[in-house]
Design a protein around this motif. Structure first.
Motif, short mmCIF file in Angstrom:
data_model
loop_
_atom_site.label_atom_id
_atom_site.label_comp_id
_atom_site.label_asym_id
_atom_site.label_seq_id
_atom_site.Cartn_x
_atom_site.Cartn_y
_atom_site.Cartn_z
N TRP A 288 0.83 -1.20 0.00
CA TRP A 288 0.00 0.00 0.00
C TRP A 288 0.87 1.25 0.00
CZ3 TRP A 288 -3.98 2.57 -1.25
CH2 TRP A 288 -4.27 3.78 -0.64
N TYR A 289 1.97 1.23 0.73
CA TYR A 289 2.87 2.39 0.77
C TYR A 289 3.43 2.70 -0.61
CZ TYR A 289 2.95 1.88 5.87
OH TYR A 289 2.62 1.80 7.18
N LYS A 290 3.74 1.66 -1.36
CA LYS A 290 4.26 1.89 -2.72
C LYS A 290 3.20 2.56 -3.58
CE LYS A 290 7.66 -1.76 -2.91
NZ LYS A 290 8.13 -2.95 -3.62
N THR A 291 1.96 2.12 -3.47
CA THR A 291 0.87 2.74 -4.22
C THR A 291 0.70 4.20 -3.81
OG1 THR A 291 -0.25 0.61 -4.34
CG2 THR A 291 -1.59 2.57 -4.78
N GLU A 292 0.70 4.43 -2.52
CA GLU A 292 0.54 5.80 -2.01
C GLU A 292 1.70 6.68 -2.45
OE1 GLU A 292 -1.08 7.45 2.16
OE2 GLU A 292 0.78 6.31 2.28
N SER A 293 2.90 6.16 -2.44
CA SER A 293 4.06 6.93 -2.87
C SER A 293 3.98 7.28 -4.35
CB SER A 293 5.36 6.16 -2.60
OG SER A 293 5.56 6.02 -1.24
N THR A 294 3.44 6.36 -5.14
CA THR A 294 3.27 6.65 -6.56
C THR A 294 2.29 7.80 -6.75
OG1 THR A 294 3.66 4.32 -7.07
CG2 THR A 294 2.60 5.64 -8.78
#
Length: 169
Positions: A54-60
């Protein structure tokens, strides 16, 4: 026969029995805690792994917002834009460290499974095999990983606060 002065009093015997029972209860509690940890460690590990996804998605999404905000004239001089880029750098570093920890755990758990294929005996049920491997790899880095997750959540809260303050102004 023993002298009357060498015999233990009933109070002394009761105290000795209470001490032994306390020790036994403490040992049973320690075993229970360890078994509970082994059973639940894979769930905690997979929660951290899911949050990393989820953090990767949010960072994107944040990277796209920063890119869109950077296209405005004089954007690099605005404090909000500077804060976003600073936080984004921190987010990327935290995610990278968390990903390294997850990869380390998976490699350790996989190597332990390979090593144990020839072993016939075990101290825990066979169906907990993967759980045990993950738990043993997770235990040394658990505190560090959870601290990284906490820091990441704090940075997310900081970004949300900045976004809210930008909307209200």
């Amino acid at each position: 026969m023993a002298d009357a002065s060498e015999q233990d009093s009933p109070l002394s015997i009761a105290a000795n029995v209470a001490g032994i029972l306390t020790f036994v209860v403490a040992m049973v509690a320690a075993v229970y805690v360890r078994i509970t940890y082994l059973r639940n460690s894979d769930q905690e590990y997979f929660q951290v792994k899911t949050s990393l996804s989820w953090y990767k998605t949010e960072s994107t999404w944040l990277a796209e917002l920063i890119k869109a905000a950077g296209e405005r004239p004089y954007a690099e001089y605005q404090p909000e834009y500077q804060m976003y880029t600073f936080v984004m750098d921190d987010l990327v570093q935290l995610e990278k460290r968390l990903l390294e920890i997850v990869e380390e755990i998976e490699s350790k758990a996989g190597s332990e499974d390979e090593e144990r294929k020839g072993i016939r005996w075990t101290l825990v049920p066979r169906r907990w095999g993967f759980t045990t491997a993950v738990a043993m790899a997770w235990l040394p880095v658990r505190t560090k990983a959870l601290e990284l997750v906490r820091q990441r959540d704090a940075l997310t809260a900081r970004v949300s606060f900045t976004q809210t303050s930008m909307i209200s102004s």
